[in-house]
Scaffold this active site. Structure first.
Site, mmCIF file in Angstrom:
data_model
loop_
_atom_site.group_PDB
_atom_site.id
_atom_site.type_symbol
_atom_site.label_atom_id
_atom_site.label_comp_id
_atom_site.label_asym_id
_atom_site.label_seq_id
_atom_site.Cartn_x
_atom_site.Cartn_y
_atom_site.Cartn_z
ATOM 1 N N VAL A 75 0.900 1.415 8.978
ATOM 2 C CA VAL A 75 0.020 1.955 10.340
ATOM 3 C C VAL A 75 -1.308 1.115 10.367
ATOM 4 O O VAL A 75 -1.520 0.750 11.605
ATOM 5 C CB VAL A 75 -0.035 3.492 10.117
ATOM 6 C CG1 VAL A 75 -0.720 3.844 11.545
ATOM 7 C CG2 VAL A 75 1.292 4.162 10.075
ATOM 8 N N THR A 106 0.260 10.966 8.896
ATOM 9 C CA THR A 106 1.061 12.138 9.174
ATOM 10 C C THR A 106 0.468 13.374 8.226
ATOM 11 O O THR A 106 0.551 13.376 6.993
ATOM 12 C CB THR A 106 2.441 11.782 8.656
ATOM 13 O OG1 THR A 106 2.963 10.824 9.428
ATOM 14 C CG2 THR A 106 3.495 13.134 8.842
ATOM 15 N N GLU A 160 1.637 8.430 14.586
ATOM 16 C CA GLU A 160 2.258 7.334 14.587
ATOM 17 C C GLU A 160 3.771 7.291 14.426
ATOM 18 O O GLU A 160 4.114 7.918 13.420
ATOM 19 C CB GLU A 160 1.710 6.143 13.636
ATOM 20 C CG GLU A 160 2.065 5.064 13.517
ATOM 21 C CD GLU A 160 2.204 4.167 14.920
ATOM 22 O OE1 GLU A 160 0.908 3.947 15.587
ATOM 23 O OE2 GLU A 160 3.180 3.966 15.480
ATOM 24 N N ARG A 220 8.392 2.110 12.697
ATOM 25 C CA ARG A 220 9.426 2.042 11.859
ATOM 26 C C ARG A 220 9.107 0.716 10.976
ATOM 27 O O ARG A 220 8.561 -0.160 11.681
ATOM 28 C CB ARG A 220 10.618 1.800 12.306
ATOM 29 C CG ARG A 220 11.839 3.140 12.836
ATOM 30 C CD ARG A 220 12.774 2.806 13.681
ATOM 31 N NE ARG A 220 12.469 1.952 14.913
ATOM 32 C CZ ARG A 220 13.143 1.350 15.595
ATOM 33 N NH1 ARG A 220 14.447 1.297 15.515
ATOM 34 N NH2 ARG A 220 12.436 0.495 16.682
ATOM 35 N N LYS A 251 5.618 15.125 15.317
ATOM 36 C CA LYS A 251 5.844 14.081 14.388
ATOM 37 C C LYS A 251 6.628 14.317 13.154
ATOM 38 O O LYS A 251 7.637 13.772 12.989
ATOM 39 C CB LYS A 251 4.689 13.527 13.964
ATOM 40 C CG LYS A 251 4.539 12.506 12.374
ATOM 41 C CD LYS A 251 5.124 11.291 12.929
ATOM 42 C CE LYS A 251 5.713 10.377 11.743
ATOM 43 N NZ LYS A 251 5.170 9.016 11.420
ATOM 44 N N GLY A 287 16.123 6.916 2.742
ATOM 45 C CA GLY A 287 14.970 6.680 1.831
ATOM 46 C C GLY A 287 13.587 6.301 2.609
ATOM 47 O O GLY A 287 13.541 6.591 3.683
ATOM 48 N N CYS A 344 9.111 7.882 4.587
ATOM 49 C CA CYS A 344 8.422 8.788 5.475
ATOM 50 C C CYS A 344 9.553 10.032 5.301
ATOM 51 O O CYS A 344 9.193 11.094 5.287
ATOM 52 C CB CYS A 344 8.475 8.386 6.841
ATOM 53 S SG CYS A 344 6.999 7.309 7.392
ATOM 54 N N LYS A 355 15.396 -0.768 3.343
ATOM 55 C CA LYS A 355 16.009 -1.047 4.377
ATOM 56 C C LYS A 355 15.968 -2.539 4.540
ATOM 57 O O LYS A 355 15.076 -3.020 3.985
ATOM 58 C CB LYS A 355 15.642 -0.319 5.709
ATOM 59 C CG LYS A 355 14.178 -0.608 6.087
ATOM 60 C CD LYS A 355 13.630 0.546 6.913
ATOM 61 C CE LYS A 355 13.799 -0.163 8.569
ATOM 62 N NZ LYS A 355 13.300 0.670 9.553
ATOM 63 N N ARG A 381 9.724 1.847 -1.585
ATOM 64 C CA ARG A 381 9.630 3.213 -1.773
ATOM 65 C C ARG A 381 10.909 4.255 -1.271
ATOM 66 O O ARG A 381 11.561 3.791 -0.408
ATOM 67 C CB ARG A 381 8.675 3.763 -0.878
ATOM 68 C CG ARG A 381 7.046 3.368 -1.457
ATOM 69 C CD ARG A 381 6.140 3.839 -0.553
ATOM 70 N NE ARG A 381 5.861 2.816 0.442
ATOM 71 C CZ ARG A 381 5.013 3.096 1.351
ATOM 72 N NH1 ARG A 381 4.225 4.064 1.520
ATOM 73 N NH2 ARG A 381 4.906 2.279 2.530
HETATM 74 C C1 UDX Z 1 11.102 6.490 9.865
HETATM 75 C C2 UDX Z 1 11.136 6.887 11.387
HETATM 76 O O1 UDX Z 1 12.277 6.129 12.132
HETATM 77 C C3 UDX Z 1 9.746 6.459 12.225
HETATM 78 O O2 UDX Z 1 9.704 6.739 13.589
HETATM 79 C C4 UDX Z 1 8.747 7.164 11.494
HETATM 80 O O3 UDX Z 1 7.274 6.876 11.802
HETATM 81 C C5 UDX Z 1 8.619 6.658 9.960
HETATM 82 O O4 UDX Z 1 10.020 6.791 9.272
HETATM 83 P P1 UDX Z 1 11.366 4.078 8.727
HETATM 84 O O5 UDX Z 1 11.297 4.884 7.366
HETATM 85 O O6 UDX Z 1 10.594 2.891 8.626
HETATM 86 O O7 UDX Z 1 10.860 5.000 10.027
HETATM 87 O O8 UDX Z 1 13.254 3.651 8.625
HETATM 88 P P2 UDX Z 1 14.123 4.197 9.365
HETATM 89 O O9 UDX Z 1 14.796 2.820 9.943
HETATM 90 O O10 UDX Z 1 14.087 5.514 10.415
HETATM 91 O O11 UDX Z 1 15.023 4.600 8.322
HETATM 92 C C6 UDX Z 1 14.797 5.357 7.411
HETATM 93 C C7 UDX Z 1 15.860 5.747 6.390
HETATM 94 O O12 UDX Z 1 17.041 6.415 6.934
HETATM 95 C C8 UDX Z 1 16.452 4.511 5.733
HETATM 96 O O13 UDX Z 1 16.652 4.807 4.481
HETATM 97 C C9 UDX Z 1 17.602 4.147 6.316
HETATM 98 O O14 UDX Z 1 18.447 3.242 5.737
HETATM 99 C C10 UDX Z 1 18.190 5.459 6.769
HETATM 100 N N1 UDX Z 1 18.997 5.385 7.844
HETATM 101 C C11 UDX Z 1 18.786 5.179 9.222
HETATM 102 C C12 UDX Z 1 20.527 5.964 7.605
HETATM 103 O O15 UDX Z 1 20.995 6.171 6.436
HETATM 104 N N2 UDX Z 1 21.373 6.157 8.800
HETATM 105 C C13 UDX Z 1 20.906 5.761 9.975
HETATM 106 O O16 UDX Z 1 21.827 5.812 10.823
HETATM 107 C C14 UDX Z 1 19.532 5.359 10.122
#
Ligand code: UDX
Length: 435
Positions: A11, A121, A149, A152, A202, A255, A258, A318, A325
């Site tokens: 962030v 957060t 914030e 992603r 949030k 995972g 967040c 991802k 993490r």
């Molecule tokens: C998330 C939120 O999307 C974001 O708004 C916030 O600020 C921080 O947390 P992020 O952790 O970067 O962002 O990734 P995101 O793409 O949302 O995916 C989170 C997890 O969910 C990943 O492990 C991803 O593989 C999983 N996921 C996501 C699924 O298993 N299925 C989905 O349909 C979408």
């Protein structure tokens, strides 16, 4: 405007670079001097698409500087943003110690009338705690606000430049005006509210997205047990305009840095607030147990992992990030090794990070070469939907059984069966292949 941003995580660095690109003078602050030295050369501490270009532009234009010295950065800042981490304690409580220590460090240097913004957060209720520490450490009057914030990882720059909304949690008109002006160029819907609502908003957004994932994973399990196909179920529910078909793909659970932490915090806070049994507690335990459950089921389908060579494809949590993490690989690989498998882990970018986090083991090799990873593998286990992984043309070796486990449902089962694999997806019956 002069802005100081404390904490050079995702962030902090992304916000610093984006605000500098809008013509603001930005100081990024961190206690880690080696990180700061690299940032001043335009080198980001992590991979994020488009970030280094933006950093280098900011440094070249002299609008962006990084420092460890609060006395250099804070006195001129009209807005000071706190973007340090709030990791989970073992019982799930968000640890505010980095936020509070940032307040202690910035307080003595604060300029009168500055707006201090909590972007980390933090749970509702933290506002008073932060205000108390700040008031103890500064002699000047200041304004405190909460601006959460929502970026992603992997699309952090794009999300910061074009956010879905800007939330201003404020208690006075001055901070509302300053922060409205600062965020105007983003042209996003503005929600002005009190700090507690901004903070809970949030958590609620993250918990809802996590819940969607937990929900579709349970439906996927139901599909496997009943002969239904989760991809068709998603199509059916997705046509409902109240539901939609986005953010619905099943897998090994959520995972990252967040969702797991924020769901645990909501579960913890709900207990503290005596809210009784909550969805958050169940969601956290279902998600935490998911990988072991799926691995046990897949182990049966492949007649055990022992003495098999497994190519684990995707080590980051991802695609488009080197962040591990709460990545599935960190649970999957030790389990496979424990079962007596030989493991070759592949990731296009995160191998260096994975080497730090996975225990050295004689039967574990990590590589950024996909061909090396899949060579002679008995089982291909696709964990993460990196484009390099999902666009590869896989062919099974003739005359010997090979399994393809698609933990993200990203592949065409028919094609993989024609290529000679026994395909195992999420939420669909296992069939076809050589075995
Ligand atoms: C998330 C939120 O999307 C974001 O708004 C916030 O600020 C921080 O947390 P992020 O952790 O970067 O962002 O990734 P995101 O793409 O949302 O995916 C989170 C997890 O969910 C990943 O492990 C991803 O593989 C999983 N996921 C996501 C699924 O298993 N299925 C989905 O349909 C979408």
């Amino acid at each position: 405007m002069n802005i100081a941003i404390i904490g050079t995580g995702f962030v902090g660095v992304v916000s610093s670079a984006v605000f500098a690109s809008h013509g603001h003078h930005v100081w990024g602050i961190d206690i880690d001097s080696s990180k700061i030295a690299k940032l001043n050369q335009g080198i980001a501490p992590f991979f994020e698409p488009g970030l280094e270009e933006l950093l280098q532009e900011g440094i070249r234009s002299e609008l962006l500087t990084f420092t460890t010295d609060y006395a250099a950065a804070i006195p001129s800042a009209e807005v000071v943003m706190i973007t340090v981490g709030t990791p989970s304690s073992p019982e799930g409580k968000a640890d505010l110690s980095y936020v509070l220590s940032a307040c202690e460090s910035l307080g003595p240097h604060l300029r009168p009338g500055a707006v201090v913004v909590i972007k980390s957060t933090v749970p509702p209720g933290s506002f008073q705690q932060v205000a108390a520490v700040l008031s103890n450490t500064t002699k000047v009057s200041y304004h405190l606000a909460s601006v959460p914030e929502f970026l992603r990882e992997g699309s952090a720059v794009a999300d910061t430049v074009s956010p879905d909304r800007i939330v201003l949690g404020v208690t006075d008109e001055i901070s509302e005006n300053v922060l409205t002006k600062l965020h105007k160029p983003f042209q996003a819907p503005l929600v002005v509210t009190k700090p507690e609502s901004a903070q809970l908003g949030k958590y609620a957004a993250n918990a809802y997205l996590a819940l969607r994932i937990g929900f579709i994973n349970q439906i996927a399990d139901f599909c496997e047990a009943s002969g239904a196909d989760v991809n068709d179920v998603i199509k059916i529910i997705g046509h409902d305009r109240r539901i939609g078909s986005h953010y619905w793909y099943p897998g090994l659970g959520y995972g990252g840095s967040c969702f797991p932490k924020d769901v645990r915090e909501l579960a913890y806070s709900s207990k503290v607030l005596s809210l009784g049994e909550t969805l958050f507690t169940s969601l956290n335990s279902i998600n935490s147990a998911r990988i072991a459950k799926k691995l046990a089921a897949w182990g049966k389908s492949v007649n055990g992992f022992s003495h098999k060579r497994v190519a684990v494809l995707g080590l980051s949590f991802k695609p488009s990030t080197t962040d591990l993490r709460e990545s599935p690989a960190l649970t999957v690989i030790p389990y496979l090794l424990d079962q007596g498998a030989t493991v070759v882990g592949f990731d296009p970018m995160a191998v260096e990070e994975a080497e730090k986090l996975l225990p050295a083991h004689e039967k574990l090799q990590l590589t950024s070469n996909l061909a090396t990873a899949i060579e002679d593998a008995d089982i291909l286990l696709a964990l993460i939907e990196w484009p390099q992984i999902i666009t590869h043309n896989y062919q099974a070796k003739k005359g010997r059984p090979q399994w393809f486990i698609d933990a993200r449902n990203q592949f065409n089962p028919q094609q993989l069966r024609q290529a000679g694999f026994t395909y195992i997806g999420i939420g669909s019956p296992i069939s076809g292949g050589l075995s």
